[in-house]
Design a protein around this motif. Structure first.
Motif, PDB file in Angstrom:
ATOM      1  N   ARG A  16       0.950  -1.448   0.043  1.00  9.06           N
ATOM      2  CA  ARG A  16      -0.143   0.054  -0.268  1.00  9.06           C
ATOM      3  C   ARG A  16       1.055   1.429  -0.096  1.00  9.06           C
ATOM      4  O   ARG A  16      -0.039   2.055  -0.166  1.00  9.06           O
ATOM      5  N   VAL A  17       2.197   1.082   0.236  1.00 12.08           N
ATOM      6  CA  VAL A  17       2.975   2.209  -0.009  1.00 12.08           C
ATOM      7  C   VAL A  17       4.195   2.481  -0.324  1.00 12.08           C
ATOM      8  O   VAL A  17       4.700   3.002  -1.460  1.00 12.08           O
ATOM      9  N   PHE A  18       4.633   1.146  -1.322  1.00 17.39           N
ATOM     10  CA  PHE A  18       5.651   1.433  -2.284  1.00 17.39           C
ATOM     11  C   PHE A  18       5.262   0.493  -2.858  1.00 17.39           C
ATOM     12  O   PHE A  18       4.999  -0.190  -3.323  1.00 17.39           O
ATOM     13  N   ILE A  19       5.824   0.419  -3.759  1.00 21.09           N
ATOM     14  CA  ILE A  19       6.120  -0.113  -5.587  1.00 21.09           C
ATOM     15  C   ILE A  19       7.273  -0.332  -5.296  1.00 21.09           C
ATOM     16  O   ILE A  19       8.488   0.225  -5.686  1.00 21.09           O
ATOM     17  N   GLU A  20       7.484  -1.489  -6.355  1.00 20.59           N
ATOM     18  CA  GLU A  20       8.856  -2.109  -7.487  1.00 20.59           C
ATOM     19  C   GLU A  20       8.945  -1.444  -7.797  1.00 20.59           C
ATOM     20  O   GLU A  20       8.880  -1.267  -9.100  1.00 20.59           O
ATOM     21  N   LEU A  21      10.925  -0.972  -8.191  1.00 14.99           N
ATOM     22  CA  LEU A  21      11.505  -0.561  -9.437  1.00 14.99           C
ATOM     23  C   LEU A  21      12.153  -1.429 -10.485  1.00 14.99           C
ATOM     24  O   LEU A  21      13.021  -2.316  -9.818  1.00 14.99           O
ATOM     25  N   GLU A  22      12.042  -1.392 -11.718  1.00 13.78           N
ATOM     26  CA  GLU A  22      12.315  -1.747 -12.514  1.00 13.78           C
ATOM     27  C   GLU A  22      12.705  -1.199 -13.589  1.00 13.78           C
ATOM     28  O   GLU A  22      12.587   0.036 -13.666  1.00 13.78           O
ATOM     29  N   ALA A  23      13.603  -1.613 -13.514  1.00 13.93           N
ATOM     30  CA  ALA A  23      14.895  -1.283 -15.050  1.00 13.93           C
ATOM     31  C   ALA A  23      14.640  -1.472 -16.013  1.00 13.93           C
ATOM     32  O   ALA A  23      14.481  -2.955 -16.465  1.00 13.93           O
ATOM     33  N   SER A  24      14.306  -0.817 -17.195  1.00 17.89           N
ATOM     34  CA  SER A  24      14.269  -0.790 -18.657  1.00 17.89           C
ATOM     35  C   SER A  24      15.096  -0.794 -19.736  1.00 17.89           C
ATOM     36  O   SER A  24      15.398   0.351 -19.715  1.00 17.89           O
ATOM     37  N   SER A 173      -4.602   0.848 -15.510  1.00 16.71           N
ATOM     38  CA  SER A 173      -5.537   0.380 -16.393  1.00 16.71           C
ATOM     39  C   SER A 173      -5.301  -0.880 -15.576  1.00 16.71           C
ATOM     40  O   SER A 173      -4.462  -2.000 -14.690  1.00 16.71           O
ATOM     41  N   PRO A 174      -6.499  -1.495 -16.110  1.00 21.37           N
ATOM     42  CA  PRO A 174      -6.730  -3.205 -14.723  1.00 21.37           C
ATOM     43  C   PRO A 174      -5.918  -4.344 -15.651  1.00 21.37           C
ATOM     44  O   PRO A 174      -5.585  -5.129 -15.127  1.00 21.37           O
ATOM     45  N   ASP A 175      -5.419  -3.384 -16.520  1.00 23.16           N
ATOM     46  CA  ASP A 175      -4.371  -4.822 -17.814  1.00 23.16           C
ATOM     47  C   ASP A 175      -3.141  -4.935 -17.579  1.00 23.16           C
ATOM     48  O   ASP A 175      -2.268  -5.537 -17.712  1.00 23.16           O
ATOM     49  N   PHE A 176      -2.757  -3.716 -16.244  1.00 25.99           N
ATOM     50  CA  PHE A 176      -1.144  -3.249 -15.280  1.00 25.99           C
ATOM     51  C   PHE A 176      -1.584  -4.308 -14.711  1.00 25.99           C
ATOM     52  O   PHE A 176      -2.152  -4.741 -13.918  1.00 25.99           O
ATOM     53  N   ALA A 177      -0.098  -4.369 -14.119  1.00 22.77           N
ATOM     54  CA  ALA A 177       0.456  -4.994 -12.562  1.00 22.77           C
ATOM     55  C   ALA A 177       1.229  -3.913 -12.419  1.00 22.77           C
ATOM     56  O   ALA A 177       2.078  -3.286 -12.740  1.00 22.77           O
ATOM     57  N   THR A 178       1.591  -3.244 -11.100  1.00 18.97           N
ATOM     58  CA  THR A 178       2.402  -1.724 -10.429  1.00 18.97           C
ATOM     59  C   THR A 178       3.919  -2.079 -10.813  1.00 18.97           C
ATOM     60  O   THR A 178       4.505  -2.844  -9.370  1.00 18.97           O
ATOM     61  N   TYR A 179       3.920  -1.640 -11.148  1.00 16.64           N
ATOM     62  CA  TYR A 179       5.454  -1.024 -10.911  1.00 16.64           C
ATOM     63  C   TYR A 179       6.273   0.301 -11.675  1.00 16.64           C
ATOM     64  O   TYR A 179       5.558   0.597 -12.274  1.00 16.64           O
ATOM     65  N   ALA A 180       6.728   0.562 -10.816  1.00 20.01           N
ATOM     66  CA  ALA A 180       7.828   2.233 -11.464  1.00 20.01           C
ATOM     67  C   ALA A 180       8.652   1.237 -12.833  1.00 20.01           C
ATOM     68  O   ALA A 180       9.513   0.560 -12.537  1.00 20.01           O
ATOM     69  N   HIS A 181       8.985   2.331 -13.639  1.00 18.92           N
ATOM     70  CA  HIS A 181       9.784   1.777 -14.436  1.00 18.92           C
ATOM     71  C   HIS A 181      10.944   3.121 -14.785  1.00 18.92           C
ATOM     72  O   HIS A 181      10.646   4.231 -15.045  1.00 18.92           O
ATOM     73  N   LEU A 182      12.053   2.596 -15.074  1.00 18.08           N
ATOM     74  CA  LEU A 182      13.136   2.679 -15.295  1.00 18.08           C
ATOM     75  C   LEU A 182      14.013   2.872 -16.472  1.00 18.08           C
ATOM     76  O   LEU A 182      13.757   1.700 -16.222  1.00 18.08           O
ATOM     77  N   ASP A 183      14.939   3.826 -16.734  1.00 21.18           N
ATOM     78  CA  ASP A 183      15.978   3.729 -17.859  1.00 21.18           C
ATOM     79  C   ASP A 183      17.236   3.735 -17.393  1.00 21.18           C
ATOM     80  O   ASP A 183      17.102   3.676 -16.681  1.00 21.18           O
ATOM     81  N   TYR A 184      17.567   3.061 -18.076  1.00 18.31           N
ATOM     82  CA  TYR A 184      18.985   2.382 -17.328  1.00 18.31           C
ATOM     83  C   TYR A 184      19.755   3.438 -17.089  1.00 18.31           C
ATOM     84  O   TYR A 184      20.431   3.840 -16.902  1.00 18.31           O
TER      85      TYR A 184
END
Length: 202
Positions: A16-24, A173-184
């Protein structure tokens, strides 16, 4: 309350507080027709990605710009209605292009490049962008965190070099999963490692 219950509660609170980060990393989206030109067939799924229905394809391409090129660039599926090449700003300079920072899908007026596959090549007149940093979010998570689709927020990242990113686009979107995306470029600037978390500030 036993340890298992406490751990389950902690996961709920964290979610409820934090979002996992991913690098794209740099990657390419192509149309069905372009896939046939490049590879002689449609895309072949290799591995599912975090976003439902999205996958890393077995196929790879070379991306050529006016000054440089990248080999073995990942192709993501499924096929799209319009091609898109997502690079970091550092990548764009290597290619010799001035890539605009845009939300995914907004490629009008962006520079083009040449994609080379094992069966042929495709010249794109537009499509090369640096993706605006963004958060994919389910409607339930968006409601919990008090944000809306299209909102631009600040994101505090808890990484090896913690910082606050501004101009982060929220996509719901209901089609998404919750992640934050950064580039490298962004991921390296903040010392990102897999499993790192962020939090929306506004």
């Amino acid at each position: 309350m036993n340890n298992a219950d406490l751990e389950a509660l902690a996961r709920v609170i964290m979610g409820r507080v934090f979002i996992e980060l991913e690098a794209s990393g740099r990657h390419v989206h192509v149309t069905k027709e372009q896939a046939r030109t490049l590879f002689g067939h449609g895309l072949t799924p290799s591995r599912d990605l975090s976003q439902p229905g999205q996958y890393l394809a077995k196929e790879r391409v070379t991306v050529k710009g006016p000054k440089g090129e990248f080999h073995e660039v990942a192709v993501l599926g499924p096929e799209r209605k319009e091609a898109q090449v997502e690079v970091s700003l550092t990548d764009a300079r290597t290619l010799g292009l001035s890539a605009p920072v845009r939300p995914s899908g907004n490629v009008a007026g962006s520079p083009g490049c040449v994609l080379v596959g094992p069966k042929g090549q495709v010249a794109l007149h537009q499509g090369v962008i640096a993706a605006q940093r963004h958060v994919h979010m389910t409607p339930a998570d968006a409601k919990t965190m008090g944000v809306q689709d299209g909102q631009v927020v600040k994101l505090q990242v808890y990484t090896g070099r913690p910082l606050i990113f501004e101009d982060v686009l929220v996509r719901v979107s209901p089609d998404f999963a919750t992640y934050a995306h950064l580039d490298y470029d962004e991921a390296n600037a903040c010392g990102w490692r897999r499993g790192d978390l962020g939090r929306i500030l506004s």
